[in-house]
Design a protein around this motif. Structure first.
Motif, PDB file in Angstrom:
ATOM      1  N   GLY A  71       1.953  10.114  -5.229  1.00  0.00           N
ATOM      2  CA  GLY A  71       3.056  11.011  -4.880  1.00  0.00           C
ATOM      3  C   GLY A  71       3.050  11.460  -3.423  1.00  0.00           C
ATOM      4  N   ARG A  72       2.208  10.839  -2.612  1.00  0.00           N
ATOM      5  CA  ARG A  72       2.174  11.224  -1.195  1.00  0.00           C
ATOM      6  C   ARG A  72       3.330  10.589  -0.439  1.00  0.00           C
ATOM      7  NH1 ARG A  72      -3.276  12.604   0.815  1.00  0.00           N
ATOM      8  NH2 ARG A  72      -4.654  12.627  -0.999  1.00  0.00           N
TER       9      ARG A  72
ATOM     10  N   TYR B 268       0.839  -1.213   0.000  1.00  0.00           N
ATOM     11  CA  TYR B 268       0.000   0.000   0.000  1.00  0.00           C
ATOM     12  C   TYR B 268       0.870   1.257   0.000  1.00  0.00           C
ATOM     13  CZ  TYR B 268      -3.985  -2.855   1.452  1.00  0.00           C
ATOM     14  OH  TYR B 268      -4.969  -3.789   1.530  1.00  0.00           O
ATOM     15  N   LEU B 269       1.906   1.238   0.841  1.00  0.00           N
ATOM     16  CA  LEU B 269       2.733   2.434   0.949  1.00  0.00           C
ATOM     17  C   LEU B 269       3.422   2.713  -0.390  1.00  0.00           C
ATOM     18  CD1 LEU B 269       4.224   2.041   4.541  1.00  0.00           C
ATOM     19  CD2 LEU B 269       2.244   3.352   3.784  1.00  0.00           C
ATOM     20  N   LEU B 270       3.860   1.645  -1.048  1.00  0.00           N
ATOM     21  CA  LEU B 270       4.476   1.817  -2.366  1.00  0.00           C
ATOM     22  C   LEU B 270       3.466   2.391  -3.352  1.00  0.00           C
ATOM     23  CD1 LEU B 270       6.623  -1.427  -2.850  1.00  0.00           C
ATOM     24  CD2 LEU B 270       7.409   0.942  -2.690  1.00  0.00           C
ATOM     25  N   ILE B 271       2.252   1.830  -3.313  1.00  0.00           N
ATOM     26  CA  ILE B 271       1.210   2.319  -4.231  1.00  0.00           C
ATOM     27  C   ILE B 271       0.928   3.793  -3.970  1.00  0.00           C
ATOM     28  CG2 ILE B 271      -1.239   2.111  -4.832  1.00  0.00           C
ATOM     29  CD1 ILE B 271      -1.123  -0.836  -4.320  1.00  0.00           C
ATOM     30  N   VAL B 272       0.800   4.133  -2.684  1.00  0.00           N
ATOM     31  CA  VAL B 272       0.506   5.531  -2.330  1.00  0.00           C
ATOM     32  C   VAL B 272       1.604   6.444  -2.867  1.00  0.00           C
ATOM     33  CG1 VAL B 272       0.459   7.117  -0.361  1.00  0.00           C
ATOM     34  CG2 VAL B 272      -0.920   5.051  -0.314  1.00  0.00           C
TER      35      VAL B 272
ATOM     36  N   SER C 161      -8.864   5.176  -1.535  1.00  0.00           N
ATOM     37  CA  SER C 161      -9.517   6.491  -1.604  1.00  0.00           C
ATOM     38  C   SER C 161      -8.529   7.569  -2.065  1.00  0.00           C
ATOM     39  CB  SER C 161     -10.164   6.854  -0.267  1.00  0.00           C
ATOM     40  OG  SER C 161      -9.182   7.075   0.686  1.00  0.00           O
ATOM     41  N   THR C 162      -7.245   7.424  -1.724  1.00  0.00           N
ATOM     42  CA  THR C 162      -6.286   8.432  -2.218  1.00  0.00           C
ATOM     43  C   THR C 162      -6.086   8.271  -3.730  1.00  0.00           C
ATOM     44  OG1 THR C 162      -4.328   7.055  -1.790  1.00  0.00           O
ATOM     45  CG2 THR C 162      -5.000   8.523  -0.025  1.00  0.00           C
ATOM     46  N   ILE C 163      -6.123   7.015  -4.194  1.00  0.00           N
ATOM     47  CA  ILE C 163      -5.954   6.790  -5.641  1.00  0.00           C
ATOM     48  C   ILE C 163      -7.140   7.370  -6.411  1.00  0.00           C
ATOM     49  CG2 ILE C 163      -5.768   5.037  -7.453  1.00  0.00           C
ATOM     50  CD1 ILE C 163      -4.458   3.212  -5.376  1.00  0.00           C
ATOM     51  N   VAL C 164      -8.355   7.089  -5.914  1.00  0.00           N
ATOM     52  CA  VAL C 164      -9.546   7.595  -6.614  1.00  0.00           C
ATOM     53  C   VAL C 164      -9.546   9.126  -6.601  1.00  0.00           C
ATOM     54  CG1 VAL C 164     -12.073   7.613  -6.640  1.00  0.00           C
ATOM     55  CG2 VAL C 164     -10.864   5.524  -6.055  1.00  0.00           C
ATOM     56  N   SER C 165      -9.123   9.697  -5.490  1.00  0.00           N
ATOM     57  CA  SER C 165      -9.089  11.156  -5.392  1.00  0.00           C
ATOM     58  C   SER C 165      -8.126  11.729  -6.431  1.00  0.00           C
ATOM     59  CB  SER C 165      -8.673  11.550  -3.970  1.00  0.00           C
ATOM     60  OG  SER C 165      -8.037  12.772  -3.941  1.00  0.00           O
ATOM     61  N   LYS C 166      -6.964  11.092  -6.558  1.00  0.00           N
ATOM     62  CA  LYS C 166      -5.968  11.541  -7.529  1.00  0.00           C
ATOM     63  C   LYS C 166      -6.536  11.407  -8.956  1.00  0.00           C
ATOM     64  CE  LYS C 166      -1.642  12.205  -9.023  1.00  0.00           C
ATOM     65  NZ  LYS C 166      -0.815  13.340  -8.725  1.00  0.00           N
TER      66      LYS C 166
ATOM     67  N   PHE D  75       1.243   9.399   5.353  1.00  0.00           N
ATOM     68  CA  PHE D  75       0.009   8.637   5.101  1.00  0.00           C
ATOM     69  C   PHE D  75      -0.287   7.726   6.299  1.00  0.00           C
ATOM     70  CE2 PHE D  75      -1.795   4.545   3.742  1.00  0.00           C
ATOM     71  CZ  PHE D  75      -2.984   4.952   3.154  1.00  0.00           C
ATOM     72  N   LEU D  76       0.748   7.016   6.737  1.00  0.00           N
ATOM     73  CA  LEU D  76       0.570   6.097   7.876  1.00  0.00           C
ATOM     74  C   LEU D  76       0.164   6.844   9.138  1.00  0.00           C
ATOM     75  CD1 LEU D  76       3.278   3.303   8.144  1.00  0.00           C
ATOM     76  CD2 LEU D  76       0.811   3.098   7.838  1.00  0.00           C
TER      77      LEU D  76
END
Ligand code: ASP
Length: 420
Positions: A260-261, A251-255, A409-414, A266-267
């Motif tokens: 770009g966060r 997840y952290l890698l994806i974020v 949700s961060t991906i969809v927001s982006k 994030f954690l």
């Protein structure tokens, strides 16, 4: 005095069960006493979990799918949300399968313990073994054919056919969206309240859980006094925890890569939600906190979070998905069943569906595990094996479940921002 919360009661039940088991295995006739007077409570508990499985799938899926009516309105957001959810779940099952095949926690038990185990669960295991052998001989499209029941009542009358019940529930839910809302309303209200009732039943069953785990663990100890089985349960738990930790790293890698966060911030932002998830073992109970953290600390627009997170809480359970894979293969290994490559591929689809079908409440994961076991021809009796350690693992997988929702949700927001 403040009432002790359920997870503490369950942990105490587990500890006392182990202690009692050890004491009784050193007492003359202790084993018989436990199997006559203590183990039945464990069996009743497992039976009641199995009992609620079909109603739970029906209620939670029909409600979940029919709640998705906004998908047509928000089709682009709906599309990306569902796709990302599905992708993370498939990754999760694959991570679980990979680890459990490399570490092989179920193979750490000795031949002697294995044959004792198989003997204890003989009839069930034997049935499953011949069903598994039959499976190996069927055509490549057989799983697809098996998905569609020819009779709903027959499908719902056997836990083995739960995938067929899932198929019917999704079809039912979609059809509810497709008919005019005023026509759908009565049945929607019915399933909403049916869902409430089922969740309440699970609540009641879980109140019995401390006594159930006491019985299960005491029986486990007297029946497997060589500590072999306990060692393999420990290995199983560690394998699962490793898989869950890997998911968080993914997840952290994806974020980082997709949005770009900064992974650390994030954690930090979602830590309070993770703690609530850990202590409640319920993504649904955690939802208000997840919403708050994602909106106010990850700065995801309300419009996105209020759509993505509630759906995620019900259908996106990556921690549960890792668990389904690890637990199913672990049980197969313990019983000495050799799962073919195709059977393992089958686990990817059933575990994905099962995690979607699991309700966001404590222990939902072990209930829907029945589907994965049944479909792969693994003895359901194995549930009794892993139940003993299920609660702490449930707490951990729930943390991963909500972390996955926040990630998506961060991906969809982006994605929404790049669209507009
Ligand atoms: N307790 C989990 C959740 O609510 C589901 C499960 O049992 O795996 O997310």
């Amino acid at each position: 005095m403040k009432k002790l919360s359920l997870h503490w009661k369950i942990l105490i039940g587990m500890a006392l069960g182990v202690l009692f088991g050890f004491i009784m295995s050193n007492v003359n006739g202790g084993g018989v006493f436990i199997s006559d007077w203590i183990k039945p409570f464990g069996t009743i508990f497992i039976n009641s979990l199995k009992l609620i499985a079909i109603p739970l799938i029906l209620a939670s899926l029909i409600k979940g799918v029919s709640d998705l009516k906004d998908i047509s309105k928000l089709s682009s957001m709906g599309g990306i949300t569902i796709t990302t959810y599905l992708m993370t779940t498939v990754i999760a099952v694959s991570v679980g399968l990979l680890l459990v095949n490399i570490i092989k926690p179920g193979e750490s038990i000795s031949e002697k313990t294995r044959s004792e185990l198989i003997q204890a669960y003989d009839s069930d295991a034997e049935k499953k073994r011949s069903a598994a052998a039959e499976n190996k001989n069927s055509g490549p499209l057989q799983p697809l054919v098996d998905l569609v029941p020819s009779n709903f009542v027959a499908a719902a009358s056997d836990n083995k056919n739960m995938l067929q019940v899932i198929f019917f529930s999704i079809l039912f839910g979609i059809s509810m969206i497709l008919i005019p809302p005023n026509k759908a309303k009565p049945i929607k209200d019915f399933f909403d309240s049916f869902n409430e009732v089922v969740l309440k039943i699970i609540d009641l069953i879980m109140m019995f859980a401390p006594y159930g785990v006491f019985g299960l663990l005491a029986a486990l100890i007297v029946e497997a006094p060589n500590a072999d089985l306990l060692k393999s349960l420990l290995m199983y738990s560690l394998t699962l925890l490793l898989g869950l930790a890997l998911m968080v790293i993914i997840y952290l890698l994806i974020v980082k890569l997709l949005t770009g966060r900064n992974p650390i911030s994030f954690l930090k932002a979602i830590l309070p939600a993770q703690l609530v998830a850990f202590s409640t073992s319920s993504s649904a109970a955690t939802l208000p906190v997840t919403m708050d953290r994602v909106q106010n600390h990850l700065n995801v627009e309300k419009e996105v979070s209020s759509f993505v997170l509630p759906i995620g809480a019900t259908i996106n359970m990556d921690g549960t998905a890792v668990y389904q894979a690890v637990a199913a293969v672990f049980i197969a290994q313990t019983f000495g069943l050799d799962l073919s490559f195709t059977a393992q591929l089958g686990i990817i689809s059933t575990a994905t569906l099962a995690s979607i079908g699991a309700a966001a409440v404590p222990s939902a994961g072990i209930i829907v595990l029945v589907i994965v076991l049944a479909q792969a021809g693994i003895p359901e009796a194995g549930l009794a094996l892993i139940f003993a350690v299920d609660r702490p693992l449930d707490m951990c997988r729930t943390v991963v479940n909500i972390t996955g929702d926040a990630t998506v949700s961060t991906i969809v927001s982006k994605f929404q921002k790049t669209q507009s």
